[in-house]
Design a protein around this motif. Structure first.
Motif, PDB file in Angstrom:
ATOM      1  N   LEU A  66       0.824  -1.212   0.000  1.00  0.00           N
ATOM      2  CA  LEU A  66       0.000   0.000   0.000  1.00  0.00           C
ATOM      3  C   LEU A  66       0.861   1.266   0.000  1.00  0.00           C
ATOM      4  N   GLY A  67       1.973   1.224   0.724  1.00  0.00           N
ATOM      5  CA  GLY A  67       2.885   2.371   0.736  1.00  0.00           C
ATOM      6  C   GLY A  67       3.488   2.624  -0.633  1.00  0.00           C
TER       7      GLY A  67
ATOM      8  N   LYS B 130       2.980   5.853  -3.722  1.00  0.00           N
ATOM      9  CA  LYS B 130       4.116   6.617  -4.234  1.00  0.00           C
ATOM     10  C   LYS B 130       4.331   6.461  -5.738  1.00  0.00           C
ATOM     11  N   CYS B 131       3.490   5.690  -6.405  1.00  0.00           N
ATOM     12  CA  CYS B 131       3.686   5.491  -7.837  1.00  0.00           C
ATOM     13  C   CYS B 131       2.347   5.240  -8.530  1.00  0.00           C
ATOM     14  N   THR B 132       2.404   4.907  -9.809  1.00  0.00           N
ATOM     15  CA  THR B 132       1.170   4.717 -10.583  1.00  0.00           C
ATOM     16  C   THR B 132       0.787   3.243 -10.736  1.00  0.00           C
TER      17      THR B 132
ATOM     18  N   VAL C 106       2.065  -4.260  -7.904  1.00  0.00           N
ATOM     19  CA  VAL C 106       3.125  -4.169  -6.901  1.00  0.00           C
ATOM     20  C   VAL C 106       3.303  -5.515  -6.210  1.00  0.00           C
ATOM     21  N   LYS C 107       2.198  -6.157  -5.844  1.00  0.00           N
ATOM     22  CA  LYS C 107       2.278  -7.467  -5.182  1.00  0.00           C
ATOM     23  C   LYS C 107       2.976  -8.483  -6.088  1.00  0.00           C
ATOM     24  N   ALA C 108       2.647  -8.474  -7.373  1.00  0.00           N
ATOM     25  CA  ALA C 108       3.273  -9.399  -8.321  1.00  0.00           C
ATOM     26  C   ALA C 108       4.774  -9.149  -8.412  1.00  0.00           C
TER      27      ALA C 108
END
Length: 173
Positions: free
Chosen positions: A42-43, A47-49, A55-57
């Motif tokens: 989540l953090g 901070k990004c798109t 992100v998890k992958a």
């Protein structure tokens, strides 16, 4: 620093000195909480798109690649974060007792021979009899980078004792 200051909570702990047996007080970190993988995800999303799923992958793949490389005996340098390197847990085989006697921190090629002493009366380091059976497993050591060291320097941080003592605030913050 920008934004809200980072505050590290700490407490006092008493520890016995190995040489003298006397007790001394030391500061020790008081963890506020444990940040989970989901918290990190989540953090990063904030901070990004990238999406949470993306992100998890990426983090799952990162974990798999780092583990694969460590299993190959490689050090993994991860940019400004730092590096991960594998080390071996070693065991010493005591021939007189007929068993492994400890989980040491020797390299995989080193065994102490208690029957041979050096000029100071210490066991000598010999390589005979060392086999893969002396390897008890693997450890992973993380070393922070120089850049991370600078970002975590004392001057960049504030400290607050958990019992309410006034916080330590560096002069330049």
């Amino acid at each position: 620093m920008g934004g809200a200051p980072f505050m590290i909570s700490w407490n006092k702990i008493q520890r016995r000195q190995p040489n003298t047996g006397s007790l001394r007080w030391y500061p020790t970190i008081a963890l506020n909480s444990t940040v989970t993988a989901d918290d990190v995800i989540l953090g990063i999303v904030e901070k990004c798109t990238l999406t949470k799923v993306d992100v998890k992958a990426v983090l799952i793949a990162l974990e798999e690649v780092i583990i694969e490389q460590l299993k190959l005996g490689n050090s993994v340098r991860f940019g400004s974060l730092g590096s991960f390197r594998p080390t071996l847990k070693t065991r010493i085989y005591d021939e007189k007792k007929g068993k492994f006697v400890n989980g040491g921190t020797l390299s995989a090629n080193d065994v102490y021979d208690t029957d041979e002493l050096d000029e100071n009366g210490n066991p000598t380091l010999v390589s005979r009899g060392v086999t893969a059976n002396n390897i008890g497993g693997i450890n992973v050591v993380f070393s922070k980078s120089g850049e991370m060291s600078k970002k975590l320097a004392r001057e960049q941080l504030q400290f607050r004792m958990v019992n309410g003592e006034k916080p330590y605030v560096p002069k330049n913050v």
